[in-house]
Design a protein around this motif. Structure first.
Motif, PDB file in Angstrom:
ATOM      1  N   ALA A   1      42.184  30.526  55.090  1.00 47.20           N
ATOM      2  CA  ALA A   1      42.108  29.888  53.761  1.00 47.20           C
ATOM      3  C   ALA A   1      43.349  30.170  52.913  1.00 47.20           C
ATOM      4  O   ALA A   1      43.949  31.253  52.995  1.00 47.20           O
ATOM      5  CB  ALA A   1      40.866  30.384  53.028  1.00 47.20           C
TER       6      ALA A   1
ATOM      7  N   MET B   1      44.174  31.378  50.166  1.00 49.36           N
ATOM      8  CA  MET B   1      43.782  32.267  49.057  1.00 49.36           C
ATOM      9  C   MET B   1      44.761  33.438  49.004  1.00 49.36           C
ATOM     10  O   MET B   1      45.297  33.844  50.043  1.00 49.36           O
ATOM     11  CB  MET B   1      42.344  32.758  49.291  1.00 49.36           C
TER      12      MET B   1
ATOM     13  N   LYS C   1      38.956  17.891  53.395  1.00 46.97           N
ATOM     14  CA  LYS C   1      38.358  19.223  53.390  1.00 46.97           C
ATOM     15  C   LYS C   1      37.013  19.151  52.676  1.00 46.97           C
ATOM     16  O   LYS C   1      36.926  18.684  51.534  1.00 46.97           O
ATOM     17  CB  LYS C   1      39.324  20.189  52.699  1.00 46.97           C
TER      18      LYS C   1
ATOM     19  N   GLY D   1      31.288  29.094  49.855  1.00 45.23           N
ATOM     20  CA  GLY D   1      32.194  30.223  50.086  1.00 45.23           C
ATOM     21  C   GLY D   1      31.550  31.573  49.776  1.00 45.23           C
ATOM     22  O   GLY D   1      30.712  31.686  48.882  1.00 45.23           O
ATOM     23  N   SER D   2      31.962  32.600  50.530  1.00 44.21           N
ATOM     24  CA  SER D   2      31.342  33.920  50.394  1.00 44.21           C
ATOM     25  C   SER D   2      31.665  34.585  49.056  1.00 44.21           C
ATOM     26  O   SER D   2      30.941  35.473  48.623  1.00 44.21           O
ATOM     27  CB  SER D   2      31.784  34.822  51.545  1.00 44.21           C
TER      28      SER D   2
ATOM     29  N   LEU E   1      31.044  31.454  43.151  1.00 46.42           N
ATOM     30  CA  LEU E   1      29.927  31.534  42.211  1.00 46.42           C
ATOM     31  C   LEU E   1      29.584  30.164  41.628  1.00 46.42           C
ATOM     32  O   LEU E   1      28.758  30.054  40.738  1.00 46.42           O
ATOM     33  CB  LEU E   1      30.281  32.493  41.055  1.00 46.42           C
TER      34      LEU E   1
ATOM     35  N   GLY F   1      31.886  29.349  53.999  1.00 50.07           N
ATOM     36  CA  GLY F   1      30.492  29.569  54.365  1.00 50.07           C
ATOM     37  C   GLY F   1      30.255  30.079  55.769  1.00 50.07           C
ATOM     38  O   GLY F   1      29.121  30.387  56.115  1.00 50.07           O
ATOM     39  N   CYS F   2      31.302  30.179  56.595  1.00 51.64           N
ATOM     40  CA  CYS F   2      31.088  30.731  57.943  1.00 51.64           C
ATOM     41  C   CYS F   2      30.947  32.246  57.827  1.00 51.64           C
ATOM     42  O   CYS F   2      31.842  32.926  57.330  1.00 51.64           O
ATOM     43  CB  CYS F   2      32.272  30.409  58.863  1.00 51.64           C
TER      44      CYS F   2
ATOM     45  N   SER G   1      38.506  29.285  56.987  1.00 54.26           N
ATOM     46  CA  SER G   1      37.755  30.490  56.615  1.00 54.26           C
ATOM     47  C   SER G   1      38.641  31.500  55.918  1.00 54.26           C
ATOM     48  O   SER G   1      39.789  31.720  56.318  1.00 54.26           O
ATOM     49  CB  SER G   1      37.142  31.128  57.858  1.00 54.26           C
TER      50      SER G   1
ATOM     51  N   TYR H   1      38.812  41.137  48.646  1.00 55.84           N
ATOM     52  CA  TYR H   1      38.802  39.693  48.913  1.00 55.84           C
ATOM     53  C   TYR H   1      38.307  39.040  47.633  1.00 55.84           C
ATOM     54  O   TYR H   1      37.263  39.421  47.107  1.00 55.84           O
ATOM     55  CB  TYR H   1      37.859  39.396  50.086  1.00 55.84           C
TER      56      TYR H   1
ATOM     57  N   GLY I   1      37.773  35.417  45.140  1.00 55.42           N
ATOM     58  CA  GLY I   1      37.787  33.975  44.942  1.00 55.42           C
ATOM     59  C   GLY I   1      38.951  33.619  44.032  1.00 55.42           C
ATOM     60  O   GLY I   1      39.317  34.408  43.149  1.00 55.42           O
ATOM     61  N   MET I   2      39.547  32.446  44.235  1.00 53.36           N
ATOM     62  CA  MET I   2      40.689  32.052  43.408  1.00 53.36           C
ATOM     63  C   MET I   2      40.244  31.680  41.992  1.00 53.36           C
ATOM     64  O   MET I   2      41.066  31.586  41.095  1.00 53.36           O
ATOM     65  CB  MET I   2      41.467  30.915  44.065  1.00 53.36           C
ATOM     66  N   ALA I   3      38.950  31.511  41.799  1.00 57.01           N
ATOM     67  CA  ALA I   3      38.434  31.257  40.447  1.00 57.01           C
ATOM     68  C   ALA I   3      37.688  32.476  39.907  1.00 57.01           C
ATOM     69  O   ALA I   3      36.873  32.374  39.000  1.00 57.01           O
ATOM     70  CB  ALA I   3      37.526  30.030  40.452  1.00 57.01           C
ATOM     71  N   SER I   4      37.950  33.659  40.496  1.00 53.61           N
ATOM     72  CA  SER I   4      37.385  34.899  39.945  1.00 53.61           C
ATOM     73  C   SER I   4      38.211  35.273  38.727  1.00 53.61           C
ATOM     74  O   SER I   4      39.378  34.878  38.618  1.00 53.61           O
ATOM     75  CB  SER I   4      37.458  36.021  40.985  1.00 53.61           C
TER      76      SER I   4
ATOM     77  N   GLU J   1      34.209  31.152  38.465  1.00 55.65           N
ATOM     78  CA  GLU J   1      33.340  30.570  39.498  1.00 55.65           C
ATOM     79  C   GLU J   1      33.590  31.251  40.837  1.00 55.65           C
ATOM     80  O   GLU J   1      33.380  30.686  41.907  1.00 55.65           O
ATOM     81  CB  GLU J   1      33.569  29.054  39.604  1.00 55.65           C
TER      82      GLU J   1
HETATM   83  P1  5GP Z   1      34.636  31.818  52.839  1.00 56.83           P
HETATM   84  O1  5GP Z   1      35.376  31.777  54.118  1.00 56.83           O
HETATM   85  O2  5GP Z   1      34.899  33.095  52.056  1.00 56.83           O
HETATM   86  O3  5GP Z   1      33.165  31.606  53.000  1.00 56.83           O
HETATM   87  O4  5GP Z   1      35.127  30.597  51.951  1.00 56.83           O
HETATM   88  C1  5GP Z   1      36.487  30.370  51.667  1.00 56.83           C
HETATM   89  C2  5GP Z   1      36.606  29.141  50.773  1.00 56.83           C
HETATM   90  O5  5GP Z   1      35.975  29.369  49.512  1.00 56.83           O
HETATM   91  C3  5GP Z   1      38.019  28.761  50.402  1.00 56.83           C
HETATM   92  O6  5GP Z   1      38.720  28.115  51.416  1.00 56.83           O
HETATM   93  C4  5GP Z   1      37.793  27.883  49.176  1.00 56.83           C
HETATM   94  O7  5GP Z   1      37.462  26.558  49.506  1.00 56.83           O
HETATM   95  C5  5GP Z   1      36.570  28.513  48.531  1.00 56.83           C
HETATM   96  N1  5GP Z   1      36.937  29.340  47.374  1.00 56.83           N
HETATM   97  C6  5GP Z   1      37.958  30.209  47.239  1.00 56.83           C
HETATM   98  N2  5GP Z   1      37.924  30.820  46.041  1.00 56.83           N
HETATM   99  C7  5GP Z   1      36.872  30.313  45.390  1.00 56.83           C
HETATM  100  C8  5GP Z   1      36.315  30.539  44.100  1.00 56.83           C
HETATM  101  O8  5GP Z   1      36.763  31.382  43.315  1.00 56.83           O
HETATM  102  N3  5GP Z   1      35.226  29.779  43.774  1.00 56.83           N
HETATM  103  C9  5GP Z   1      34.696  28.862  44.630  1.00 56.83           C
HETATM  104  N4  5GP Z   1      33.661  28.133  44.217  1.00 56.83           N
HETATM  105  N5  5GP Z   1      35.171  28.665  45.866  1.00 56.83           N
HETATM  106  C10 5GP Z   1      36.244  29.372  46.237  1.00 56.83           C
END
Ligand code: 5GP
Length: 328
Positions: A49, A51, A171, A177-178, A181, A212-213, A232, A259, A261-264, A280
């Motif tokens: 990803a 990120m 996409k 995403g893990s 929010l 989500g994986c 991922s 790790y 989120g880019m919107a944390s 988010e």
């Molecule tokens: P993960 O592999 O952790 O389940 O999901 C990664 C994906 O989560 C990223 O590629 C992106 O699409 C999404 N994501 C990244 N940062 C954020 C965030 O701060 N908020 C949300 N809603 N999605 C995010």
């Protein structure tokens, strides 16, 4: 109001099928991505990803070496972005990222001049006028020389619009995403398995399942649902190849990976100074996982095994043969 049912990876399983595959070594997980002028193969259909605690040049290089790919993040100056891109050993097999506001034109031009050919335009809500304007500008500026992957979206209507704006891949994933929010803060989301199925049913371009994986087998579920590749962050969080900024010192003076989120709020503070929107995404401590190269090999092994369980030797056969059951 008639409500439709939607499913996530955790709701479904793959049903075994008669197999005449003699060894998993004869199974190929190759997929093709690319622009109208230039196709390329991923031997392992995984993209790390874009990120800032996951993908810079080290992550891309190790994943490329194994036959997978990585998406360089854009949360740095244009100058640093170009420097990072220049450290990628196989630039044809990696993705760079741009957003849709302020500096995206300058960033895209600088990366193009440096040799970048595969672009991800991803924003939280990809089915939007901002996305349309950005994709149209990119196409006008760089014609069909570049690959454009756009997102994130979850509905067939969005897929049809993005296709009409002339993208090369879409996409899919809002909310799974893990470290996301969005589903809690806004109530907006779409369980990822159904989102992939619904989008790939109408799509003529490859679908990339994003987020989500949790288990390696979720990759097989995504591809069985119609995705061409999976993005991922979670799998690669805490690996040896994460960027330097993803390390913290804990109270025992140990280096620990985070790790986020880019919107944390933590990430947004480094990106913009004021007017921070409601977060988010969240920031979490993660365990150390060793090399991302080992992780991606494990994922590929699991995927080859999934193909053999349904009697398929390649992705096309797997997608034609796979059947899913519903857990509840
Ligand atoms: P993960 O592999 O952790 O389940 O999901 C990664 C994906 O989560 C990223 O590629 C992106 O699409 C999404 N994501 C990244 N940062 C954020 C965030 O701060 N908020 C949300 N809603 N999605 C995010």
């Amino acid at each position: 109001m008639d409500l439709q049912k939607y499913y996530g990876y955790e709701d479904v399983f793959i049903i075994p099928n008669y197999s005449n595959v003699l060894t998993r070594n004869e199974v190929s997980t190759d997929v093709t991505l690319g622009s109208k002028e230039r196709a390329f193969t991923l031997k392992i259909p995984i993209i790390s990803a874009n990120m800032d605690t996951i993908t810079e040049n080290r992550m891309i290089n190790i994943l490329n070496e194994k036959g997978a790919s990585g998406a360089l993040h854009r949360f740095m100056s244009i100058e640093d972005n170009v420097k990072e891109f220049n450290k990628v050993i196989n630039p044809n097999f990696c993705f760079v990222s741009i957003g849709t506001n302020s500096d995206y034109k300058d960033r895209a031009k600088a990366l193009y001049d440096a040799g970048a050919l595969n672009y991800i335009v991803d924003i939280a809500h990809g089915h939007s006028l901002m996305m349309k304007n950005t994709v149209e500008w990119l196409r006008k500026e760089f014609k069909n020389k570049i690959m454009i992957m756009a997102g994130n979206v979850t509905t067939p209507e969005a897929v049809q619009d993005l296709e009409s704006w002339n993208v090369d891949a879409i996409k899919v994933g809002i909310g799974p995403g893990s470290v996301c929010l969005t589903k809690d803060v806004t109530g907006v989301t779409m369980p990822i398995f159904s989102a992939i199925q619904n989008c790939s049913n109408v799509s003529r371009v490859p679908i990339i399942a994003d987020g989500g994986c949790k288990a390696y087998g979720d990759v097989a579920k995504a591809i069985g649902a119609g995705a061409t590749a999976v993005m991922s962050g979670y799998f690669f969080s805490g690996t040896d190849e994460i960027p330097e900024k993803a390390w913290r010192i804990d109270n025992k003076n140990q280096q620990v990976p985070i790790y986020r989120g880019m919107a944390s709020s933590e990430a947004m503070k480094t990106i913009r100074k004021d007017n921070l929107p409601t977060p988010e995404g969240k920031s979490i401590l993660v365990e150390r996982k060793g090399s991302a190269g080992h992780i991606v090999e494990q994922i590929a092994g699991g995927l080859r095994s999934s193909y053999s369980y349904v009697g398929a030797t390649n992705t096309r056969e797997f997608q034609a043969k796979v059947k899913f059951g519903l857990k509840r």
